[in-house]
Design an enzyme around this catalytic site. Structure first.
Site, PDB file in Angstrom:
ATOM      1  N   GLU A   1     102.530 -46.722   4.901  1.00  0.00           N
ATOM      2  CA  GLU A   1     102.955 -46.662   3.495  1.00  0.00           C
ATOM      3  C   GLU A   1     103.778 -45.394   3.291  1.00  0.00           C
ATOM      4  O   GLU A   1     103.855 -44.543   4.191  1.00  0.00           O
ATOM      5  CB  GLU A   1     101.732 -46.648   2.574  1.00  0.00           C
ATOM      6  CG  GLU A   1     101.034 -47.997   2.473  1.00  0.00           C
ATOM      7  CD  GLU A   1      99.807 -47.955   1.601  1.00  0.00           C
ATOM      8  OE1 GLU A   1      99.890 -48.410   0.453  1.00  0.00           O
ATOM      9  OE2 GLU A   1      98.760 -47.457   2.052  1.00  0.00           O
TER      10      GLU A   1
ATOM     11  N   HIS B   1     102.915 -46.474  -9.926  1.00  0.00           N
ATOM     12  CA  HIS B   1     103.243 -47.186  -8.677  1.00  0.00           C
ATOM     13  C   HIS B   1     104.626 -47.789  -8.862  1.00  0.00           C
ATOM     14  O   HIS B   1     104.907 -48.410  -9.893  1.00  0.00           O
ATOM     15  CB  HIS B   1     102.205 -48.273  -8.397  1.00  0.00           C
ATOM     16  CG  HIS B   1     102.239 -48.777  -6.980  1.00  0.00           C
ATOM     17  ND1 HIS B   1     103.307 -49.478  -6.480  1.00  0.00           N
ATOM     18  CD2 HIS B   1     101.345 -48.662  -5.973  1.00  0.00           C
ATOM     19  CE1 HIS B   1     103.060 -49.780  -5.207  1.00  0.00           C
ATOM     20  NE2 HIS B   1     101.877 -49.288  -4.882  1.00  0.00           N
TER      21      HIS B   1
ATOM     22  N   ARG C   1     105.507 -41.787  -3.678  1.00  0.00           N
ATOM     23  CA  ARG C   1     105.605 -42.638  -4.880  1.00  0.00           C
ATOM     24  C   ARG C   1     106.307 -42.010  -6.063  1.00  0.00           C
ATOM     25  O   ARG C   1     107.002 -42.694  -6.810  1.00  0.00           O
ATOM     26  CB  ARG C   1     104.188 -42.997  -5.334  1.00  0.00           C
ATOM     27  CG  ARG C   1     103.673 -44.117  -4.544  1.00  0.00           C
ATOM     28  CD  ARG C   1     102.383 -44.608  -5.052  1.00  0.00           C
ATOM     29  NE  ARG C   1     101.878 -45.433  -3.981  1.00  0.00           N
ATOM     30  CZ  ARG C   1     100.645 -45.812  -3.842  1.00  0.00           C
ATOM     31  NH1 ARG C   1      99.752 -45.437  -4.728  1.00  0.00           N
ATOM     32  NH2 ARG C   1     100.304 -46.572  -2.850  1.00  0.00           N
TER      33      ARG C   1
ATOM     34  N   HIS D   1      99.237 -46.342 -12.401  1.00  0.00           N
ATOM     35  CA  HIS D   1      98.446 -46.851 -11.275  1.00  0.00           C
ATOM     36  C   HIS D   1      97.207 -46.014 -10.974  1.00  0.00           C
ATOM     37  O   HIS D   1      96.153 -46.553 -10.649  1.00  0.00           O
ATOM     38  CB  HIS D   1      99.356 -46.875 -10.045  1.00  0.00           C
ATOM     39  CG  HIS D   1      98.735 -47.399  -8.803  1.00  0.00           C
ATOM     40  ND1 HIS D   1      98.288 -48.707  -8.684  1.00  0.00           N
ATOM     41  CD2 HIS D   1      98.497 -46.819  -7.596  1.00  0.00           C
ATOM     42  CE1 HIS D   1      97.807 -48.892  -7.467  1.00  0.00           C
ATOM     43  NE2 HIS D   1      97.899 -47.771  -6.794  1.00  0.00           N
TER      44      HIS D   1
ATOM     45  N   ARG E   1      99.199 -38.382  -5.437  1.00  0.00           N
ATOM     46  CA  ARG E   1      98.307 -38.872  -4.370  1.00  0.00           C
ATOM     47  C   ARG E   1      99.094 -39.583  -3.270  1.00  0.00           C
ATOM     48  O   ARG E   1      99.963 -40.418  -3.531  1.00  0.00           O
ATOM     49  CB  ARG E   1      97.288 -39.856  -4.962  1.00  0.00           C
ATOM     50  CG  ARG E   1      96.380 -40.483  -3.934  1.00  0.00           C
ATOM     51  CD  ARG E   1      95.414 -41.430  -4.606  1.00  0.00           C
ATOM     52  NE  ARG E   1      96.093 -42.547  -5.206  1.00  0.00           N
ATOM     53  CZ  ARG E   1      96.155 -43.765  -4.684  1.00  0.00           C
ATOM     54  NH1 ARG E   1      95.556 -44.042  -3.540  1.00  0.00           N
ATOM     55  NH2 ARG E   1      96.781 -44.723  -5.315  1.00  0.00           N
TER      56      ARG E   1
END
Ligand code: FAD
Ligand code: SIN
Length: 547
Positions: free
Chosen positions: A113, A238, A284, A345, A380
């Site tokens: 990711e 997100h 992100r 998110h 995060r």
């Protein structure tokens, strides 16, 4: 009054794992406001980050976490969590979670990711969360020491300071009040230890990937009881929530980009390479801001995520659930690009805890998304959240088993003798909608001083309305959630106003630079004593940023 050794509020991964690890030693209550499975944990798709491959290392995982966290991660916490990733995976495997393996081997298939320098995400196809929850729910359902209260919503914590019954300078949690949704009765639960595992607060925004239960209840309850909260301004958006009129909260996992998916404009042109050298796999905050910028600049309603260049077999193997769900909406992801938009998110901030998951209030712990441990910093890293739930539930359990002894107190019943039924429930829904809309418009991906102060002004007005409701009418699930959402909104806005820079998930047009000074935003409740009064009146709390 019911008595337990440990009351756990929440039945996501944080709550269930804490319960299972404690249940052989303690008498446990799990309180969950809907069914046990309804949680963000259930919806997790990507997986759980663990530096377990032979080419990976804990150091690389630490470094990726710190880079994504834009300099605000607590390094010792990051080392602690990442170093325990292999044992967290082992525990889940022992619980019966069957992680996806590489074809024809017993080796884990690790996916990738944004922000990760290696393949390190263990997963169960694209339904990791539901596989984990099913395994754990089976365990808690069959344990004789665990009592489950589904459809029960925690209203507030009971502390000696609020009740003024134990004369000590310490602020001690004695249990909590819980509303049984079906009967409307409030039950008093006395517990030696209370664990908040209530998840995040993304329902404070109009558009979110989260389930309805993510209303920041634990953060608000802890705040009202005297706990500090930190870094509330860092709300993670997100980048890729499905854009479809009939499916408002469906996440399209970042793993699609990890496995080759490309973000494109409506004219079919990729654009992420224009924003970051890491392109579609930048962290992100970078990707969400780039999408937001393109949408505003071009006046488009969404961008597209395209994985149609991969074979249908590959797509079905890796993303069976996403494929089916999109197909049910007439989007064949093996042929068509997927319309996506950013959505709220994850709450990077929360109730401040130490290495044992202890909060500022004695006998009160917070685990999972509700907690601020220092791991996530200003943004995060993907798939670090499930890991954090497991590592800190372990830490909490060791501390609870070692430290806590029974302390039975007689606690007062909930007093609803002077409140009446709400005359117009619909007002609660109106206020809820108003709050979520202005949070989206004024406290979203890109912020300004003017918008933040507008949001604060509206919060001040709504607070009076909600206080009036809470003071005079019987409480309901919706009213409890609205009160908590409003409190969380205030904490987010105050934290955002106090940060005079742009960093990670907090981007302000008025302060576009990142400061050399690194600081976390800590809010401290100035006036938390006596919040439970006869008509369960709320007192106004003053917050100060001591960042
Ligand atoms: P949750 O799982 O949200 O559980 C909270 C629980 O508390 C629920 O049972 C809720 O009903 C209960 N509750 C709340 N308030 C009350 C109250 N007042 N009274 C009683 N009960 C209450 N992270 C990853 O690491 N990897 C991923 O792949 C991943 N994918 C994600 C996909 C989606 C769609 C979403 C929304 C999140 C994802 N995340 C992922 C983030 C991660 O899932 C969550 O951060 C994590 O599951 C939080 O776990 P938790 O136990 O703290 O909270
Ligand atoms: C995803 O699958 O994109 C979500 C992962 C996460 O939030 O950690």
């Amino acid at each position: 009054m019911l008595n337990f050794d440990v009351a756990i509020v929440g039945s996501g991964l944080a709550g269930l794992s804490t319960a299972i690890k404690l249940a052989d030693d303690k008498k446990i209550a799990i309180i969950s406001k809907r069914t046990l499975s309804e949680s963000s944990s259930q919806w997790a798709q990507g997986g759980i980050a663990a530096s377990v491959s032979s080419v990976d290392s804990t150091e690389a995982h630490v470094n990726d976490t710190i880079v994504a966290g834009a300099g605000l991660c607590d390094e010792s916490v990051t080392k602690f969590v990442t170093a325990n990733s292999a044992s967290a995976l082992n525990w889940l495997t022992k619980m019966g979670v069957n992680f996806t393996k590489q074809a024809n081997t017993s080796e884990l298939h690790l996916t990738k990711e944004g922000g990760h320098s290696h393949r390190r995400i263990a997963h169960v196809a694209d339904t990791t969360g539901s596989a984990i929850q099913s395994a754990l729910i089976e365990k808690v359902n069959n344990h004789p020491n665990i009592t489950i209260f589904e459809d029960h919503i925690a209203v507030d914590l009971i502390t000696n300071k609020k009740l003024k019954i134990i004369k000590t300078e310490k602020n001690i949690c004695l249990g909590l009040y819980v509303l049984e949704n079906t009967s409307g009765k409030v039950v008093t639960i006395q517990a030696d230890v209370t664990v908040l595992a209530t998840g995040g607060a993304s329902k404070v925004y109009l558009y979110t990937t989260n389930p309805d239960v993510s209303t920041g209840d634990g953060i608000s309850m802890a705040w009202r009881s005297g706990c500090r909260v930190a870094n509330m301004e860092f709300v993670q958006f997100h980048p890729t929530c499905l854009y479809h009129p009939h499916e408002k909260s469906f996440l399209i996992s970042e793993v699609l980009r990890g496995e080759g998916g490309i973000l494109k404009l409506p004219n079919n042109k990729p654009f992420m390479h224009l924003y970051d050298i890491r392109g579609d796999l930048a962290p992100r905050d970078v990707v969400a801001r780039a999408i937001d910028f393109e949408m505003k600049k071009r006046g488009i309603e969404c961008v597209y995520l395209d994985i149609s260049h991969k074979s249908k077999k590959f797509i079905m193997e890796h993303f069976p659930m996403i494929y089916e769900r999109c197909l049910s909406l007439n989007i064949d992801i093996s042929k068509d690009p997927i319309p996506v938009v950013p959505a709220a998110h994850y709450s990077c901030g929360g109730v401040m805890t130490d290495f044992n998951a202890q909060t500022d209030v004695d006998n009160l712990y917070a685990v999972g998304e509700a907690a601020y441990t220092g791991l996530h910093g200003a943004n995060r890293l993907a798939s670090n959240s499930l890991l954090e739930c497991l590592v800190f539930s372990d830490a909490a359990v060791s501390h609870i088993v070692a430290k806590h002894k029974a302390h039975r107190e007689i606690l007062p019943r909930w007093d609803a003798s002077r409140v009446t039924d709400a005359d117009e429930e619909v007002l609660i829904t109106h206020t809820w909608n108003e709050l979520r809309r202005f949070m989206w418009n004024y406290v979203g991906i890109v912020r300004t001083n003017k918008r933040l102060s507008r949001a604060m002004h509206r919060i001040d007005m709504l607070r009076d309305e909600v206080n009036e409701f809470y003071t005079n009418f019987k409480i309901s699930n919706n009213l409890i959630e609205l009160r908590n959402l409003l409190q969380v909104a205030e904490l987010i806005v105050k934290s955002a106003i106090s940060r005079k820079e742009s960093r990670g998930l907090h981007f302000s047009k008025d302060f576009p630079e990142t400061s050399n000074k690194k600081y976390i935003t800590i809010l401290e409740p100035a006036n938390f004593v006596g919040a439970i009064e006869k008509k369960h009146t709320i007192k106004k709390e003053k917050s100060t940023s001591i960042g």
